[in-house]
Structures are given as C-alpha cells and as structure tokens.
Enzyme design. Structure first.
Site, short mmCIF file in Angstrom:
data_model
loop_
_atom_site.label_atom_id
_atom_site.label_comp_id
_atom_site.label_asym_id
_atom_site.label_seq_id
_atom_site.Cartn_x
_atom_site.Cartn_y
_atom_site.Cartn_z
N LYS A 13 0.84 -1.21 0.00
CA LYS A 13 0.00 0.00 0.00
C LYS A 13 0.88 1.27 0.00
O LYS A 13 0.65 2.19 -0.78
CB LYS A 13 -0.92 0.02 1.24
CG LYS A 13 -1.84 -1.18 1.34
CD LYS A 13 -2.74 -1.10 2.57
CE LYS A 13 -2.04 -1.25 3.89
NZ LYS A 13 -1.41 -2.57 4.12
N ARG A 99 -10.52 0.63 7.33
CA ARG A 99 -10.12 -0.75 7.63
C ARG A 99 -11.23 -1.57 8.24
O ARG A 99 -11.01 -2.71 8.63
CB ARG A 99 -8.98 -0.77 8.64
CG ARG A 99 -7.69 -0.42 8.01
CD ARG A 99 -6.54 -0.58 8.94
NE ARG A 99 -5.49 0.23 8.40
CZ ARG A 99 -4.23 -0.15 8.28
NH1 ARG A 99 -3.85 -1.32 8.73
NH2 ARG A 99 -3.35 0.64 7.75
N ARG A 136 11.35 -5.27 5.78
CA ARG A 136 11.23 -3.84 5.43
C ARG A 136 12.09 -2.96 6.34
O ARG A 136 12.19 -3.18 7.54
CB ARG A 136 9.77 -3.41 5.58
CG ARG A 136 9.57 -1.89 5.54
CD ARG A 136 8.12 -1.49 5.52
NE ARG A 136 7.34 -2.22 6.51
CZ ARG A 136 6.05 -2.44 6.41
NH1 ARG A 136 5.37 -2.00 5.38
NH2 ARG A 136 5.42 -3.11 7.35
N ARG A 169 10.37 -0.77 11.63
CA ARG A 169 9.20 -0.37 12.40
C ARG A 169 9.02 -1.28 13.61
O ARG A 169 9.30 -2.47 13.55
CB ARG A 169 7.95 -0.47 11.50
CG ARG A 169 7.75 0.76 10.67
CD ARG A 169 6.67 0.67 9.66
NE ARG A 169 5.47 -0.06 10.04
CZ ARG A 169 4.44 -0.28 9.23
NH1 ARG A 169 4.48 0.19 7.98
NH2 ARG A 169 3.39 -0.95 9.62
N ARG A 180 -1.81 -8.61 13.18
CA ARG A 180 -2.32 -7.69 12.15
C ARG A 180 -3.05 -8.47 11.05
O ARG A 180 -4.10 -8.04 10.56
CB ARG A 180 -1.18 -6.87 11.55
CG ARG A 180 -0.85 -5.64 12.38
CD ARG A 180 0.61 -5.24 12.29
NE ARG A 180 1.03 -4.72 11.02
CZ ARG A 180 2.31 -4.60 10.66
NH1 ARG A 180 3.26 -4.95 11.49
NH2 ARG A 180 2.63 -4.12 9.48
P1 AP5 Z 1 4.78 -1.58 1.93
O1 AP5 Z 1 4.48 -0.77 0.69
O2 AP5 Z 1 5.44 -0.89 3.06
O3 AP5 Z 1 3.47 -2.38 2.39
P2 AP5 Z 1 2.14 -1.89 3.14
O4 AP5 Z 1 0.98 -2.54 2.47
O5 AP5 Z 1 2.14 -0.40 3.24
O6 AP5 Z 1 2.34 -2.59 4.52
P3 AP5 Z 1 2.16 -2.07 6.02
O7 AP5 Z 1 2.85 -3.02 6.89
O8 AP5 Z 1 2.53 -0.61 6.11
O9 AP5 Z 1 0.61 -2.21 6.20
P4 AP5 Z 1 -0.14 -2.24 7.56
O10 AP5 Z 1 -1.54 -2.08 7.14
O11 AP5 Z 1 0.15 -3.43 8.38
O12 AP5 Z 1 0.50 -1.02 8.36
P5 AP5 Z 1 0.11 0.53 8.46
O13 AP5 Z 1 1.33 1.32 8.60
O14 AP5 Z 1 -0.86 0.92 7.42
O15 AP5 Z 1 5.70 -2.81 1.45
C1 AP5 Z 1 6.15 -3.78 2.39
C2 AP5 Z 1 7.56 -4.26 2.02
O16 AP5 Z 1 7.49 -4.98 0.80
C3 AP5 Z 1 8.58 -3.13 1.77
O17 AP5 Z 1 9.83 -3.57 2.23
C4 AP5 Z 1 8.59 -2.94 0.25
O18 AP5 Z 1 9.86 -2.49 -0.21
C5 AP5 Z 1 8.29 -4.37 -0.22
N1 AP5 Z 1 7.48 -4.40 -1.44
C6 AP5 Z 1 6.38 -3.64 -1.73
N2 AP5 Z 1 5.86 -4.00 -2.91
C7 AP5 Z 1 6.63 -5.02 -3.38
C8 AP5 Z 1 6.59 -5.82 -4.56
N3 AP5 Z 1 5.64 -5.66 -5.50
N4 AP5 Z 1 7.51 -6.80 -4.69
C9 AP5 Z 1 8.50 -7.00 -3.75
N5 AP5 Z 1 8.59 -6.27 -2.61
C10 AP5 Z 1 7.66 -5.29 -2.42
O19 AP5 Z 1 -0.64 0.55 9.87
C11 AP5 Z 1 0.12 0.28 11.03
C12 AP5 Z 1 -0.79 0.26 12.25
O20 AP5 Z 1 -1.43 1.54 12.41
C13 AP5 Z 1 -1.95 -0.73 12.22
O21 AP5 Z 1 -1.54 -2.04 12.61
C14 AP5 Z 1 -2.89 -0.09 13.25
O22 AP5 Z 1 -2.40 -0.28 14.55
C15 AP5 Z 1 -2.75 1.38 12.93
N6 AP5 Z 1 -3.70 1.83 11.89
C16 AP5 Z 1 -3.39 2.31 10.65
N7 AP5 Z 1 -4.49 2.62 9.97
C17 AP5 Z 1 -5.53 2.33 10.79
C18 AP5 Z 1 -6.95 2.42 10.63
N8 AP5 Z 1 -7.51 2.85 9.50
N9 AP5 Z 1 -7.70 2.03 11.69
C19 AP5 Z 1 -7.16 1.61 12.85
N10 AP5 Z 1 -5.83 1.48 13.06
C20 AP5 Z 1 -5.03 1.86 12.03
MG MG Z 2 2.34 0.94 4.82
#
Ligand code: AP5
Ligand code: MG
Length: 225
Positions: A13, A99, A136, A169, A180
């Site tokens: 994402k 979400r 990551r 992270r 998660r």
């Molecule tokens: P990356 O692009 O970083 O993936 P991502 O989908 O953004 O993964 P996240 O771990 O950030 O998602 P998440 O939903 O768990 O965490 P978030 O920060 O949103 O890519 C991942 C890795 O893969 C990288 O190393 C990248 O280089 C690699 N990669 C990417 N694409 C690739 C490809 N095609 N091929 C190979 N490698 C690739 O949320 C964190 C926390 O915040 C949540 O757990 C929760 O506590 C809170 N939170 C956030 N939003 C909400 C909400 N709406 N409601 C409630 N709590 C929330």
């Molecule tokens: Mg992310």
C-alpha cells in the site's frame, strides 16, 4: 476524488501510494504514518497509540476519522476551492483507511465533498505478506520504503533519496504481524463485499514486481479520468 489502497500488511500500500504521488500527481494520506507521528509525541495519547500499534491492534475509529477528515480538508484548501476547481481535480490516495465497515461508513458521510472512486485491493499471499514486512526498513526522515532483500538501499542503512537513517518499524515483528493479519481478515476483508456492492472494487495481483502492480493501478486511474 479518492482512491483507497487496501490489502494485508506488506501488500504494498505504501509503496504503490508513493508511486501514485510520484507519477500521477496524487496527494497521499497514510493513516499508519499519521499514527506513527502521533506515537512519537511525548504525550499520553502518543504513548497509548504506540502501545496499540506495537501490539498490531487497531486504533480507535473516532480518532482515525478526525485524522482523515482534517487531512482531506487540508489537501482541499491547498488545492483551492474545496478541491473541485482548476484544470485538474484533487486526487487523493488513502493508504490504509478505511479498515472496517464503521470507518467505511464514516468516510461515506464525506462523499459529497470527497467521493470514493475505487477501493483498490492489493492481493498477496499471506506468507509473502509476512516476509515483505519483516524485511522492510524505512527512512526515519522522509519515510521512503526499502526491503533488505528485494529493494535494498545503495548504501547500507542510508536512504538513497535524502541520506536519512533507515530503521525497522516497531510493529514489524512476527507476533505483531500475525495479529495484524488476523485482524485484517476479521475486520478489513468484509470491505471487499462492501465496495463490490457499491461497484468500487478493483482487485490487483500484488504478488508481482512493484512496476507490474503499478502498471495495473495506473491503468485503472487513467480509465477513470
Ligand atoms: P509496503 O508498501 O510498506 O506495504 P504496506 O501494504 O504499506 O504494509 P504495512 O505493513 O505498512 O501495512 P499495515 O496495514 O500493516 O500497516 P500501516 O502502517 O498501514 O511494502 C512492504 C515491504 O514490501 C517493503 O519492504 C517494500 O519495499 C516491499 N514491497 C512492496 N511492494 C513489493 C513488490 N511488489 N515486490 C516485492 N517487494 C515489495 O498501519 C500500522 C498500524 O497503524 C496498524 O496495525 C494499526 O495499529 C494502525 N492503523 C493504521 N491505519 C488504521 C486504521 N484505518 N484504523 C485503525 N488502526 C489503524
Ligand atoms: Mg504501509
């Protein structure tokens, strides 16, 4: 107009949102990034948010709505005239919001001003989701996203773009990731049916290279223009 990028942890994402900003003029709001900023603050709220995130649980819906609504209003002010004027409409990508159904309903209360164009689901095998997140590293300064194996920086632990230090992270550990994923399945997957019923769902195979995934997303955006 708003594009929602969804998918399991590590689906890409953040990576794909950054591509939309770089190549197609989108503004990006990542609720994860906003909460990580909040968690760094030496306040009671910051400490509470940090504890919830490190456990891999969801932060409260009300707080998320306030963050998103304020962020959209800020983008619209910066764009001019509520985001609807000028040659190019305001294009926003929401990374990681909504979400759950409650958040989706809250977002739809803003649809007069900020209509959702697409719910883009990045589909990924769950084992890949874990290996992507565990490998990551992100830039502590500009938030650029790297992966130790698939997308390493040129210089160890230094951001190619700004030279900032790369960090892992706090929630990218297996226990938190499994939590998660469990919560993703229970709370977020019902949004697939929710947006399918509203004719907004677009499914993209995210188990391919960053460029291949982006090519599909770009095609969707160009079709909608
Ligand atoms: P990356 O692009 O970083 O993936 P991502 O989908 O953004 O993964 P996240 O771990 O950030 O998602 P998440 O939903 O768990 O965490 P978030 O920060 O949103 O890519 C991942 C890795 O893969 C990288 O190393 C990248 O280089 C690699 N990669 C990417 N694409 C690739 C490809 N095609 N091929 C190979 N490698 C690739 O949320 C964190 C926390 O915040 C949540 O757990 C929760 O506590 C809170 N939170 C956030 N939003 C909400 C909400 N709406 N409601 C409630 N709590 C929330
Ligand atoms: Mg992310």
């Amino acid at each position: 107009m708003i594009y929602l990028l969804s998918g399991a942890p590590g689906a890409g994402k953040g990576t794909q949102s950054d591509m939309l900003v770089e190549h197609l003029g989108f503004r990006k709001m990542s609720t994860g990034d906003a909460l990580r900023d909040c968690a760094k603050e030496a306040t009671e709220l910051g400490a509470r948010v940090a504890a919830i995130m490190n456990k891999g649980e969801f932060v409260a819906d009300d707080l998320l709505f306030d963050i998103v609504a304020a962020g959209l209003d800020k983008f619209a002010r910066e764009h001019g005239n509520g985001g609807n004027s000028g040659d190019a409409p305001l294009k926003v990508v929401l990374d990681g919001y909504p979400r759950n159904i409650n958040q989706a309903e809250a977002l739809s209360s803003l649809s007069d001003k900020y209509p959702v164009m697409r719910y883009v689901l990045l589909q990924i095998d769950h084992e890949h989701s874990i290996s992507r997140a565990v490998g990551r590293v992100i830039c502590g300064a500009c938030r650029a996203i790297y992966h130790r194996d698939t997308n390493p920086p040129q210089q160890e632990n230094r951001c190619d773009g700004c030279g900032g230090q790369l960090v892992q992270r706090g929630d990218d550990v297996r226990a938190s990731l499994e939590k998660r994923l469990t919560i993703y399945k229970r709370e977020t997957e019902p949004l697939i049916a929710y947006y399918r019923e509203r004719d907004k769902l677009a499914e993209v195979n995210a188990d391919r290279s960053v460029e291949q995934v982006f090519a599909d997303i770009k095609e969707l955006v160009l079709q909608d223009a």
